[in-house]
Write an enzyme that holds these catalytic residues in place. Sequence first.
Site, PDB file in Angstrom:
ATOM      1  N   PHE A  14       0.835  -1.210   0.000  1.00  0.00           N
ATOM      2  CA  PHE A  14       0.000   0.000   0.000  1.00  0.00           C
ATOM      3  C   PHE A  14       0.875   1.267   0.000  1.00  0.00           C
ATOM      4  CE2 PHE A  14      -1.961   2.868   3.393  1.00  0.00           C
ATOM      5  CZ  PHE A  14      -2.600   3.684   2.471  1.00  0.00           C
ATOM      6  N   ASN A  35       8.197  -9.469  -2.417  1.00  0.00           N
ATOM      7  CA  ASN A  35       7.988 -10.911  -2.591  1.00  0.00           C
ATOM      8  C   ASN A  35       6.500 -11.235  -2.707  1.00  0.00           C
ATOM      9  OD1 ASN A  35       7.111 -10.614   0.021  1.00  0.00           O
ATOM     10  ND2 ASN A  35       8.227 -12.360   0.852  1.00  0.00           N
ATOM     11  N   VAL A  60      13.492  -9.900   0.606  1.00  0.00           N
ATOM     12  CA  VAL A  60      14.680  -9.184   1.102  1.00  0.00           C
ATOM     13  C   VAL A  60      15.366  -9.907   2.266  1.00  0.00           C
ATOM     14  CG1 VAL A  60      14.048  -6.889   0.301  1.00  0.00           C
ATOM     15  CG2 VAL A  60      13.269  -7.643   2.547  1.00  0.00           C
ATOM     16  N   LYS A  94      11.354 -11.919  10.601  1.00  0.00           N
ATOM     17  CA  LYS A  94      12.514 -12.078   9.719  1.00  0.00           C
ATOM     18  C   LYS A  94      12.731 -10.848   8.844  1.00  0.00           C
ATOM     19  CE  LYS A  94      13.456 -16.217   7.888  1.00  0.00           C
ATOM     20  NZ  LYS A  94      13.187 -17.507   7.200  1.00  0.00           N
ATOM     21  N   ALA A 117      11.238   2.328   7.152  1.00  0.00           N
ATOM     22  CA  ALA A 117       9.840   2.513   7.537  1.00  0.00           C
ATOM     23  C   ALA A 117       9.656   1.887   8.913  1.00  0.00           C
ATOM     24  CB  ALA A 117       8.919   1.841   6.529  1.00  0.00           C
ATOM     25  N   TYR A 148       5.673  -7.729  15.494  1.00  0.00           N
ATOM     26  CA  TYR A 148       5.849  -6.531  14.639  1.00  0.00           C
ATOM     27  C   TYR A 148       6.597  -5.447  15.409  1.00  0.00           C
ATOM     28  CZ  TYR A 148       4.382  -2.708  11.478  1.00  0.00           C
ATOM     29  OH  TYR A 148       4.345  -1.645  10.605  1.00  0.00           O
ATOM     30  N   TYR A 162      24.326   0.952  12.130  1.00  0.00           N
ATOM     31  CA  TYR A 162      25.004   1.123  10.829  1.00  0.00           C
ATOM     32  C   TYR A 162      25.366   2.584  10.597  1.00  0.00           C
ATOM     33  CZ  TYR A 162      25.078  -3.502   8.706  1.00  0.00           C
ATOM     34  OH  TYR A 162      25.394  -4.796   8.392  1.00  0.00           O
TER      35      TYR A 162
END
Length: 311
Positions: A14, A35, A60, A94, A117, A148, A162
């Site tokens: 979406f 995917n 991914v 994952k 996001a 989640y 990172y």
Amino acid sequence: MRRKNVLITGGAGFIGSHLCEKLLFCGYRVICMDNLLTGRLLNIKHFAKNKNFIFIKHNVCEHITLKQEINYILHFASPASPADYLNYPIQTLKVGSLGTHNALGLARQKKAVFLLASTSEVYGDPLVHPQPESYWGNVNPIGPRGVYDEAKRFAEAITLAYHRVHKIDTKIVRIFNTYGPRMRKNDGRAIPNFISQALSNKDITVFGRGSQTRSFCYIDDLTDGIVKLMLSGVNEPVNLGNPAEFTVLELAKKIIALTATKSKVVFKPLPQDDPKVRCPDITKARKILRWQPSVSLSEGLMKTITYFKES
Ligand code: UDP
């Protein structure tokens, strides 16, 4: 000037598909990776033939190899509706962990700007209201929503690691409830559920007593804010959402009025750990991005109802 290349993971979802469309419009070359677990080709069919658009079907969580130069990575791949992440708990964990790690590795290799996001769910069932970015949240790690919430909290942590260790130019958007065309009718969230129930004169299923609150942002406002954030120099999380707060019962009544349906509200049990309140504090976005939403709930709902009628 040469077009810049943007990779959007979850680009057939979406929000991802609206970002693909907006960035094509702004003159970028878009590589959409998905995917199709919860994303749909239907969402990207309007621009599938655009010569500046490529679709790659890929999970991914598997290593990502791309030959192209990549200037920006917008990492949007994840189930995002509570019903979806209850159906796909392991995939959700994952993609938030392994998927984010892979996408960050690609950003490092390509020297790309990386935008994650994230979500208002990092605040859980909040004890601070409205929620500023400085609030650490109140999350049940082992509850049904934990798959989640914790995946996104991990994703934020590894993104900033990172940034600190590998000097990646990172951005993190904490997205509050967003709605609009291209949501799946059966994705389980309140707005698509209520609109499809109203349009077929079925009962409107309000969970609990409907006194829990949410703040609903129209998709075009959100994508404006995301592009501003992507081009900004802010590396730490920024809330994007519409601070106009409604109870779920108020939302149901609004949709009943706008669709002129014969449907009646019925009350169903409240799902476990359902946040009692949610409203973004958008002071930071207003100040740093000069962004604020402009579409009212009634206006956005009308556009969404039209989409649901036509699809
Ligand atoms: N909700 C509801 N009826 C539905 C679907 C959702 O009352 O058919 C409620 C849900 O319990 C929550 C709110 O609406 O309090 C928003 O739910 P949604 O799934 O849209 O997203 P959330 O904000 O919980 O992630």
